[in-house]
Design an enzyme around this catalytic site. Structure first.
Site, PDB file in Angstrom:
ATOM      1  N   CYS A 134       0.831  -1.203   0.000  1.00  0.00           N
ATOM      2  CA  CYS A 134       0.000   0.000   0.000  1.00  0.00           C
ATOM      3  C   CYS A 134       0.867   1.256   0.000  1.00  0.00           C
ATOM      4  O   CYS A 134       1.328   1.700   1.056  1.00  0.00           O
ATOM      5  CB  CYS A 134      -0.925  -0.014   1.206  1.00  0.00           C
ATOM      6  SG  CYS A 134      -1.919   1.474   1.310  1.00  0.00           S
ATOM      7  N   CYS A 137      -0.456   4.154   2.034  1.00  0.00           N
ATOM      8  CA  CYS A 137      -0.338   4.019   3.503  1.00  0.00           C
ATOM      9  C   CYS A 137       1.097   4.307   3.934  1.00  0.00           C
ATOM     10  O   CYS A 137       1.332   4.945   4.951  1.00  0.00           O
ATOM     11  CB  CYS A 137      -0.654   2.602   3.974  1.00  0.00           C
ATOM     12  SG  CYS A 137      -2.075   1.855   3.231  1.00  0.00           S
ATOM     13  N   ASP A 138       2.065   3.795   3.174  1.00  0.00           N
ATOM     14  CA  ASP A 138       3.441   3.750   3.660  1.00  0.00           C
ATOM     15  C   ASP A 138       4.421   4.625   2.885  1.00  0.00           C
ATOM     16  O   ASP A 138       5.572   4.777   3.299  1.00  0.00           O
ATOM     17  CB  ASP A 138       3.948   2.292   3.628  1.00  0.00           C
ATOM     18  CG  ASP A 138       3.074   1.384   4.477  1.00  0.00           C
ATOM     19  OD1 ASP A 138       2.602   1.855   5.526  1.00  0.00           O
ATOM     20  OD2 ASP A 138       2.853   0.226   4.096  1.00  0.00           O
TER      21      ASP A 138
END
Ligand code: NDP
Length: 306
Positions: A134, A137-138
């Site tokens: 992701c 997300c990261d």
């Protein structure tokens, strides 16, 4: 044991839409949201193709709004994962990860799909230490660093474009000499100067040390093995449907997608309906998932009222 009239499993666009419709039909729906309330869209940045939002909307914001709408209309939304199902007779029996059991007169499966990994030992070893599925997300953790994205589909292109805004350099590791992505997405990555596509390459190993990922060893189709220096390794090679819990009872295709009857959401088990990505290998869009959640609630209403 609590007996639920209309049980919905999955907190993504399909599940929330089913909950909205089922609430308005007085089916007193209970929805278990699973591991990731809001589903896959919460890991996306801007969604530009969900109708009704002229300037696009954030994935998390869209899911928060759908969730709030379901709650306002009376749906009972709960945290919890269904880990076992007995669909041999009605009411259906479901076991939650807490060990609690509930029964349901009608069941809507909207459990979505999960990101695929390559299956390398080194990839598992560094998961959460540089290996991620992701980017949104990261990606933040890799500001001004070098990263790689595996895959050549729309997701890979989207993630690479997103990372290119944050990172110094983004490699795309593509196993063929073409991208599967739509032309618009291809154009976007081709026109981004800090994205480099490594064609005809497969990952042999994710390299790293105690600090996490430091590189990847790639094998090109012509036999050349070479290393790239990266701090982040992002997978974007597709998803698999979360149907395992139900597959003993509900018919699935060769890839695990639940088979539904024609244009309806009916499965082979009477009273069990499927909606969203868990039954859709083809479209997999937020708007198609929401539409199928609507269908599932209408089908459940008809079933319960007969
Ligand atoms: P896709 O299945 O479309 O693409 C997967 C990509 O990963 C392909 O390039 C595939 O290669 C590659 N791949 C698969 N397995 C491996 C492996 N083991 N090693 C290396 N590479 C691998 O998945 P996506 O998640 O990209 O997209 C899913 C659906 O969602 C599509 O229909 C897409 O159009 C849609 N989508 C739409 C978006 C939008 O409209 N904004 C955004 C994101 C997704 P190969 O081509 O060789 O098979």
């Amino acid at each position: 044991m609590e007996n639920i009239k209309c049980l919905i499993i999955g907190g993504g666009p399909a599940g929330y839409t089913a909950a909205i419709y089922a609430s308005r039909a007085n089916l007193s729906p209970v929805l278990y949201e699973g591991i990731q309330p809001g589903g896959q869209l919460t890991t996306t940045t801007d969604i530009e193709n969900y109708p009704g939002f002229e300037n696009g909307i954030g994935g998390q914001a869209l899911m928060d709004a759908m969730r709030a709408q379901a709650v306002r209309l009376g749906a009972d939304l709960r945290r919890g994962i269904v880990s076992k199902a007995d669909l041999s007779s009605r009411p259906f029996k479901l076991t939650l990860d807490s060990g609690e059991e509930v029964s349901a007169e009608a069941l809507i499966i909207a459990t979505g799909a999960t990101a695929k990994y390559l299956g390398l030992e080194s990839e598992t070893k560094f998961r959460g230490m540089g290996v991620s599925a992701c980017a949104t997300c990261d990606g933040f953790f890799y500001r001004n660093r070098n990263v790689a994205v595996v895959g050549g589909g729309d997701t890979a292109c989207e993630e690479a474009s997103y990372l290119a805004n944050i990172c110094k350099k983004v490699y795309m590791i593509v196993r063929r000499d073409v991208l599967r992505a739509s032309q618009a997405m291809q154009d976007r990555v081709m026109n981004t100067p800090n994205i480099e596509i490594l064609w005809n390459c497969n990952t042999q190993e994710v390299l790293g040390d105690l600090s996490g990922v430091t590189g990847a060893r790639l094998l090109r189709k012509d036999g050349e093995v070479f290393d790239i220096a990266i701090d982040g390794f992002f997978l974007a090679i597709g998803h698999h449907p979360n149907s395992e819990v139900f597959s003993e009872w509900v018919r699935t295709d060769g890839n695990g997608y639940i088979i539904t009857d024609g244009k309806t959401s009916r499965t082979n088990v009477e009273g069990v309906f499927a909606a969203g990505d868990v039954q859709d290998p083809l479209y997999r869009q937020a708007v198609t998932a929401a539409a199928s959640g609507c269908r599932a609630a209408l089908d459940a209403e008809k079933f319960l009222n007969i």
